[in-house]
Design an enzyme around this catalytic site. Structure first.
Site, PDB file in Angstrom:
ATOM      1  N   CYS A  78       0.831  -1.196   0.000  1.00  0.00           N
ATOM      2  CA  CYS A  78       0.000   0.000   0.000  1.00  0.00           C
ATOM      3  C   CYS A  78       0.876   1.260   0.000  1.00  0.00           C
ATOM      4  O   CYS A  78       1.817   1.366   0.796  1.00  0.00           O
ATOM      5  CB  CYS A  78      -0.933   0.012   1.207  1.00  0.00           C
ATOM      6  SG  CYS A  78      -2.095   1.415   1.191  1.00  0.00           S
ATOM      7  N   CYS A  82      -0.553   5.400   6.606  1.00  0.00           N
ATOM      8  CA  CYS A  82      -1.346   5.271   7.830  1.00  0.00           C
ATOM      9  C   CYS A  82      -0.496   4.611   8.918  1.00  0.00           C
ATOM     10  O   CYS A  82      -0.020   3.477   8.755  1.00  0.00           O
ATOM     11  CB  CYS A  82      -2.595   4.436   7.557  1.00  0.00           C
ATOM     12  SG  CYS A  82      -3.630   5.079   6.210  1.00  0.00           S
ATOM     13  N   CYS A  85      -1.173   0.960  10.438  1.00  0.00           N
ATOM     14  CA  CYS A  85      -1.403  -0.171   9.533  1.00  0.00           C
ATOM     15  C   CYS A  85      -0.121  -0.920   9.198  1.00  0.00           C
ATOM     16  O   CYS A  85       0.878  -0.326   8.780  1.00  0.00           O
ATOM     17  CB  CYS A  85      -2.060   0.331   8.248  1.00  0.00           C
ATOM     18  SG  CYS A  85      -2.481  -1.007   7.100  1.00  0.00           S
ATOM     19  N   CYS A 122     -16.666  -9.991   3.700  1.00  0.00           N
ATOM     20  CA  CYS A 122     -15.961  -8.733   3.475  1.00  0.00           C
ATOM     21  C   CYS A 122     -14.722  -8.978   2.621  1.00  0.00           C
ATOM     22  O   CYS A 122     -13.831  -9.734   3.026  1.00  0.00           O
ATOM     23  CB  CYS A 122     -15.553  -8.109   4.802  1.00  0.00           C
ATOM     24  SG  CYS A 122     -16.922  -7.868   5.949  1.00  0.00           S
ATOM     25  N   CYS A 154     -19.610  -7.083   1.401  1.00  0.00           N
ATOM     26  CA  CYS A 154     -19.087  -5.769   1.742  1.00  0.00           C
ATOM     27  C   CYS A 154     -17.704  -5.654   1.108  1.00  0.00           C
ATOM     28  O   CYS A 154     -16.873  -6.545   1.284  1.00  0.00           O
ATOM     29  CB  CYS A 154     -18.999  -5.587   3.255  1.00  0.00           C
ATOM     30  SG  CYS A 154     -18.339  -3.974   3.782  1.00  0.00           S
ATOM     31  N   CYS A 214     -20.561   1.223   5.682  1.00  0.00           N
ATOM     32  CA  CYS A 214     -19.913   0.628   6.845  1.00  0.00           C
ATOM     33  C   CYS A 214     -18.696   1.490   7.142  1.00  0.00           C
ATOM     34  O   CYS A 214     -17.797   1.624   6.308  1.00  0.00           O
ATOM     35  CB  CYS A 214     -19.493  -0.813   6.539  1.00  0.00           C
ATOM     36  SG  CYS A 214     -18.509  -1.584   7.841  1.00  0.00           S
ATOM     37  N   ARG A 284     -20.253  -3.148  15.617  1.00  0.00           N
ATOM     38  CA  ARG A 284     -19.435  -4.356  15.559  1.00  0.00           C
ATOM     39  C   ARG A 284     -18.161  -4.198  16.387  1.00  0.00           C
ATOM     40  O   ARG A 284     -17.445  -3.203  16.259  1.00  0.00           O
ATOM     41  CB  ARG A 284     -19.075  -4.673  14.101  1.00  0.00           C
ATOM     42  CG  ARG A 284     -18.278  -5.940  13.908  1.00  0.00           C
ATOM     43  CD  ARG A 284     -18.479  -6.518  12.513  1.00  0.00           C
ATOM     44  NE  ARG A 284     -18.080  -5.621  11.441  1.00  0.00           N
ATOM     45  CZ  ARG A 284     -18.925  -4.827  10.764  1.00  0.00           C
ATOM     46  NH1 ARG A 284     -20.207  -4.802  11.055  1.00  0.00           N
ATOM     47  NH2 ARG A 284     -18.485  -4.048   9.794  1.00  0.00           N
TER      48      ARG A 284
END
Length: 351
Positions: A78, A82, A85, A122, A154, A214, A284
Site C-alpha cells: 500500500c 497510515c 497499519c 468482506c 461488503c 460501513c 461491531r
C-alpha cells in the site's frame, strides 16, 4: 447546562445511566458532554453503564448477533502512510505481501463465510484505491458469489470515485466499508497521504450509488476522549448503517508499535458511547477485541450486536468455535437478517 446534560454529569450511579437510556429510547440525541461523561465514568459505575446500554441495544436488536467474515484479498503493497497499519509504506511489519487473490480463493472465502453462518463476506484490499483491473476482478467475482451463496457482500477497496461506486453497486455489492478511523481534528496525526475529507467523499460516493455504508474507527492511537466522541458523532451525522469499532493492535514494525494504553474497562465504555450515539445502528466489535477486552469480551456484546468471526487482515482472531460458545453462553443467537438458514452447526466449525 441543560437538564439533559445534568442527568449524566451530576446524578450518581445507576440513576444517571438508566435515565440516559430512557432519553435515548425516547429519541433524544446524545450530547457531546454526555459522550465525554461515558468515557470518563468511574469504573465502579461500569456495570450500571453496560446495563443501561444493553436496554438500548436490546430495544433495537434483541439478543441477535450478526457475524462477519473477512478476506484479506490483497496484502501489503500500500502506498499510503497510515501509522496504525501493518500494510502501509511506512511499516516494517513482517506480513504476507501479495497481489489480488485469484477467483478460486475468493470463492473459497465466500464458501467458508457461509459455512460459518456469517451474514456478510468482506473483501478487503490494501491500496489507496482500486485499479481498473482490481475493480473488474472484484465486480466479476461478486456476481459469481451471489449466484452460489446466500450471503451479503461488503467491499473495502480504499478511496472510490462515483463511477467505481456505481460499478460495485451494479455488480451486487451490498455495502462498502471505508472507516473514518479517527476524528477530523486528529486525522493528520495518523496519516498524511490523504485526509479525513477524502474518506468522507468516498462515503458520499457510496451513498449516492445506493449502497449501505460501513464506517468506524480505531481507538488507542493517542487520540483524546474528545476525538473519540467526535468520531462517534461524525458517523451519526453521516448516517452509516454499520459501525466497526477497532482497538489498536500496535503491531511491531508500525509507527505506533508499543502504544495504545487501553484497558478493558475503557474499551467497554467506548462501545457504550458508540451505542448511545448511534442507538439503532449495527455496532461491531472489530480488530483488537481479543487483545484489549480479553476476558471481558462477552460484556462488549451488551453494547455491540456484531462480530468478526475468524481472522482480521494481518492478525489472528479468536477461534470461531470460541466465538460460537461465547454467544451460546450469553444466550444470544446468530442472525442472518432474512438470508436462508444454513444446515451446518457452527459449533462444528474449527479454524
Amino acid at each position: 447546562m441543560s437538564d439533559q446534560e445534568l442527568s449524566v454529569t451530576q446524578t450518581p450511579g445507576t440513576t444517571r445511566w438508566h435515565d440516559l437510556a430512557e432519553r435515548t429510547l425516547a429519541g433524544e440525541p446524545l450530547s457531546f458532554e454526555q459522550g465525554l461523561a461515558i468515557l470518563r465514568s468511574p469504573d465502579i459505575e461500569l456495570l450500571d453503564l453496560m446495563s443501561a446500554c444493553y436496554r438500548v441495544r436490546h430495544h433495537h436488536f434483541g439478543n441477535r448477533v450478526q457475524l462477519y467474515f473477512l478476506m484479506n484479498a490483497k496484502s501489503g503493497l500500500c502506498p499510503e502512510d497510515c501509522s496504525y497499519c501493518s500494510q502501509s509504506k511506512v511499516s516494517d511489519a513482517e506480513i504476507p505481501k501479495y497481489n489480488l487473490l485469484n477467483e478460486e480463493k475468493l470463492l473459497e472465502g465466500a464458501r467458508l463465510a457461509a459455512e460459518r453462518k456469517a451474514k456478510t463476506y468482506c473483501i478487503v484490499i490494501s491500496a489507496r484505491g482500486p485499479s481498473e483491473r482490481e475493480i473488474e476482478t472484484v465486480t466479476t467475482i461478486v456476481r459469481k458469489i451471489k449466484d452460489q451463496y446466500p450471503i451479503k457482500i461488503c467491499a473495502c477497496l480504499g478511496l472510490l470515485d462515483d463511477d467505481q461506486a456505481r460499478r460495485l453497486k451494479e455488480a451486487g455489492v451490498d455495502r462498502v466499508n471505508h472507516n473514518l478511523n479517527s476524528s477530523e481534528n486528529y486525522y493528520g496525526e495518523i496519516c498524511t497521504t490523504h485526509g479525513f475529507s477524502d474518506r468522507v467523499e468516498t462515503l458520499r460516493a457510496v451513498r449516492d450509488a445506493g449502497m449501505e455504508l460501513c464506517s468506524g474507527g480505531i481507538i488507542g492511537m493517542g487520540e483524546k476522549d474528545e476525538d473519540v466522541v467526535d468520531m462517534a458523532f461524525s458517523l451519526r451525522d453521516i448516517g452509516v448503517e454499520s459501525i466497526p469499532v477497532n482497538f489498536l493492535n500496535a503491531i511491531d514494525g508500525t509507527p505506533l508499535e508499543g502504544s495504545s494504553g487501553l484497558n478493558p474497562r475503557y474499551c467497554l465504555k467506548a462501545l457504550a458511547l458508540f451505542r448511545f450515539a448511534n442507538p439503532d445502528r449495527e455496532l461491531r466489535i472489530a480488530g483488537g477485541r481479543e487483545i484489549h477486552l480479553r476476558t471481558l469480551q462477552p460484556m462488549g456484546l451488551y453494547a455491540a450486536n456484531s462480530l468478526f468471526v475468524g481472522d482480521y487482515l494481518t492478525t489472528k482472531g479468536q477461534a470461531p468455535v470460541e466465538d460460537y460458545r461465547m454467544l451460546e453462553d450469553l444466550g444470544f443467537e446468530v442472525c442472518r437478517d432474512g438470508l436462508p438458514e444454513l444446515q451446518a452447526d457452527p459449533l462444528t466449525v474449527i479454524g
